[in-house]
Design an enzyme around this catalytic site. Structure first.
Site, PDB file in Angstrom:
ATOM      1  N   SER A   1       6.018   1.402  -8.376  1.00 19.38           N
ATOM      2  CA  SER A   1       5.766  -0.113  -8.742  1.00 19.38           C
ATOM      3  C   SER A   1       7.030  -0.731  -8.887  1.00 19.38           C
ATOM      4  O   SER A   1       7.965  -0.542  -9.334  1.00 19.38           O
ATOM      5  CB  SER A   1       5.069  -0.096 -10.143  1.00 19.38           C
ATOM      6  OG  SER A   1       4.529  -1.342 -10.250  1.00 19.38           O
TER       7      SER A   1
ATOM      8  N   LYS B   1      -0.135   6.601 -10.641  1.00 24.74           N
ATOM      9  CA  LYS B   1       0.088   5.117 -10.188  1.00 24.74           C
ATOM     10  C   LYS B   1      -1.501   4.742  -9.909  1.00 24.74           C
ATOM     11  O   LYS B   1      -1.613   3.409  -9.875  1.00 24.74           O
ATOM     12  CB  LYS B   1       0.671   5.362  -8.797  1.00 24.74           C
ATOM     13  CG  LYS B   1       0.904   3.980  -7.902  1.00 24.74           C
ATOM     14  CD  LYS B   1       1.410   3.019  -8.919  1.00 24.74           C
ATOM     15  CE  LYS B   1       2.160   1.781  -8.001  1.00 24.74           C
ATOM     16  NZ  LYS B   1       1.445   1.236  -7.038  1.00 24.74           N
TER      17      LYS B   1
ATOM     18  N   HIS C   1      -2.810   3.022 -12.991  1.00 27.13           N
ATOM     19  CA  HIS C   1      -1.674   1.830 -13.322  1.00 27.13           C
ATOM     20  C   HIS C   1      -2.390   0.855 -12.510  1.00 27.13           C
ATOM     21  O   HIS C   1      -2.443  -0.383 -13.088  1.00 27.13           O
ATOM     22  CB  HIS C   1      -0.630   2.406 -12.966  1.00 27.13           C
ATOM     23  CG  HIS C   1       0.474   1.301 -12.612  1.00 27.13           C
ATOM     24  ND1 HIS C   1       0.456   0.495 -11.594  1.00 27.13           N
ATOM     25  CD2 HIS C   1       1.659   0.655 -13.497  1.00 27.13           C
ATOM     26  CE1 HIS C   1       1.334  -0.647 -11.684  1.00 27.13           C
ATOM     27  NE2 HIS C   1       2.190  -0.311 -12.689  1.00 27.13           N
ATOM     28  N   ASN C   2      -2.643   1.077 -11.215  1.00 31.95           N
ATOM     29  CA  ASN C   2      -3.129  -0.344 -10.538  1.00 31.95           C
ATOM     30  C   ASN C   2      -4.666  -0.792 -10.953  1.00 31.95           C
ATOM     31  O   ASN C   2      -4.765  -1.635 -10.972  1.00 31.95           O
ATOM     32  CB  ASN C   2      -3.345   0.086  -8.995  1.00 31.95           C
ATOM     33  CG  ASN C   2      -1.867   0.025  -8.399  1.00 31.95           C
ATOM     34  OD1 ASN C   2      -0.939   0.226  -9.086  1.00 31.95           O
ATOM     35  ND2 ASN C   2      -1.741  -0.183  -7.093  1.00 31.95           N
TER      36      ASN C   2
ATOM     37  N   GLU D   1      -3.908  -2.744 -13.835  1.00 28.77           N
ATOM     38  CA  GLU D   1      -3.313  -4.085 -13.174  1.00 28.77           C
ATOM     39  C   GLU D   1      -4.568  -4.963 -12.888  1.00 28.77           C
ATOM     40  O   GLU D   1      -4.327  -6.143 -13.057  1.00 28.77           O
ATOM     41  CB  GLU D   1      -2.477  -3.812 -12.031  1.00 28.77           C
ATOM     42  CG  GLU D   1      -1.889  -4.630 -11.281  1.00 28.77           C
ATOM     43  CD  GLU D   1      -0.930  -4.338 -10.055  1.00 28.77           C
ATOM     44  OE1 GLU D   1      -1.549  -4.489  -9.109  1.00 28.77           O
ATOM     45  OE2 GLU D   1      -0.246  -3.675 -10.405  1.00 28.77           O
TER      46      GLU D   1
END
Length: 323
Positions: free
Chosen positions: A121, A173, A176-177, A180
């Protein structure tokens, strides 16, 4: 340390530059010769093919792959597996699905090759700010590449680490996205409310700047939002189409598989899908139903068309049960 880099797009090219600044040597390859030339201008060693790239590395060799997820990554990893030897390391720093990374880790381990999936990221700001890296794979291979991770990270001791076995890096990840997506949707909805509020004449650029300091909702995303609003508070130059690259969908799928509710992330993904439709069939269906049961006015694509009864269903022929 010398490392190979395959894929020299916006992130891959910037990672090459940051590694060079950190004192490392990079052998760079891309399908586009112009990208290779740009990497060479940043100090990298150009390669004409994957075979050439591997030949310019010394054992134990390490190759970082930064190509689109799916078929491009699959093809690249398999080709590298055929070219590399036991003890070498393949790193996938793209946004691959974690299940693919788990499989690739198992397949390459059978050949004695280490596979690290690195959820990366930082976007276009990574060159100057550094990258957050969530790493899955063998601990020994991660330690071998410590100097590389330290150079790419915001600081040698911050922003990176091994989170588990192969697949774990891309899983973290993915989540995480998904987070987001939810954060971006919340900001977008809140600022739209303020932008539209009559009577107050709210300056959303001013508010974003205030929130950046001391507020519990301050974040890097808010910093970027404030910058965008300073330039154009009405965002007149932009369309409302919002792409999604897959990680949000995968996060929702995983929440369903685990039976763990994730309503905010789920709805944020749905809103992105809605933004990608020029005209929603569901929206047109809702208009049709409201007109059919209640005679409510509808908006037609053809402004000259008769809006009094656009569906050709006369009031006397309708069965109205409610509304």
């Amino acid at each position: 340390m010398r490392i190979g880099m395959v894929g020299l797009g916006k992130m891959g090219g910037n990672m090459v530059a940051r590694l060079q600044r950190g004192g490392h040597e990079v052998v760079a390859y891309d399908l586009k010769p112009d990208n290779i030339e740009l990497a060479k201008q940043a100090g990298a060693i150009g390669a004409e093919s994957l075979e050439d790239l591997v030949a310019q590395l010394t054992a134990p060799r390490a190759v970082w792959v930064m190509v689109p997820a799916g078929a491009p990554t699959e093809t690249t990893v398999q080709r590298l597996a055929d070219l590399l030897s036991a003890g070498d390391i393949v790193i996938d720093g793209g946004n691959s699905k974690y299940t693919d990374s788990s499989r690739r880790g198992t397949e390459l381990a059978a050949r004695g090759i280490h596979f690290l999936d690195v959820g990366t990221s930082g976007g276009v700001w990574g060159l100057s700010e550094g990258y957050a890296m969530m790493i899955g794979g063998d601990e020994g291979a991660v330690e071998t590449l410590r100097p590389i991770f330290e150079a790419l990270a915001p600081a040698p001791d911050r922003g990176w680490g091994r989170v588990g076995p192969s697949g774990a890096g891309h899983y973290v990840k993915m989540v995480h996205n998904g987070i987001e997506y939810g954060m971006m949707q919340a900001y977008a909805e809140g600022f739209e409310l303020m932008h539209a509020k009559p009577g107050f004449d709210l300056n959303v650029a001013q508010i974003a700047e205030m929130w950046r300091h001391g507020s519990v909702v301050r974040s890097w995303l808010l910093d970027l939002t404030a910058e965008a609003l300073r330039s154009d508070a009405d965002l007149t130059a932009l369309d409302d189409y919002v792409a999604d690259s897959g990680e949000g969908r995968w996060t929702v799928e995983d929440s369903i598989q685990q039976g763990i509710p994730a309503p905010v992330i789920t709805l944020s993904v749905q809103m992105r899908l809605r933004s990608q439709q020029e005209s929603s069939y569901a929206g047109r269906m809702l208009s049709a139903m409201r007109n059919a049961f209640g005679g409510h006015a509808v908006r037609l694509k053809d402004a000259a068309a008769d809006q009094s009864d656009p569906l050709g269903v006369k009031p006397e022929t309708r069965t109205v049960e409610h509304g």
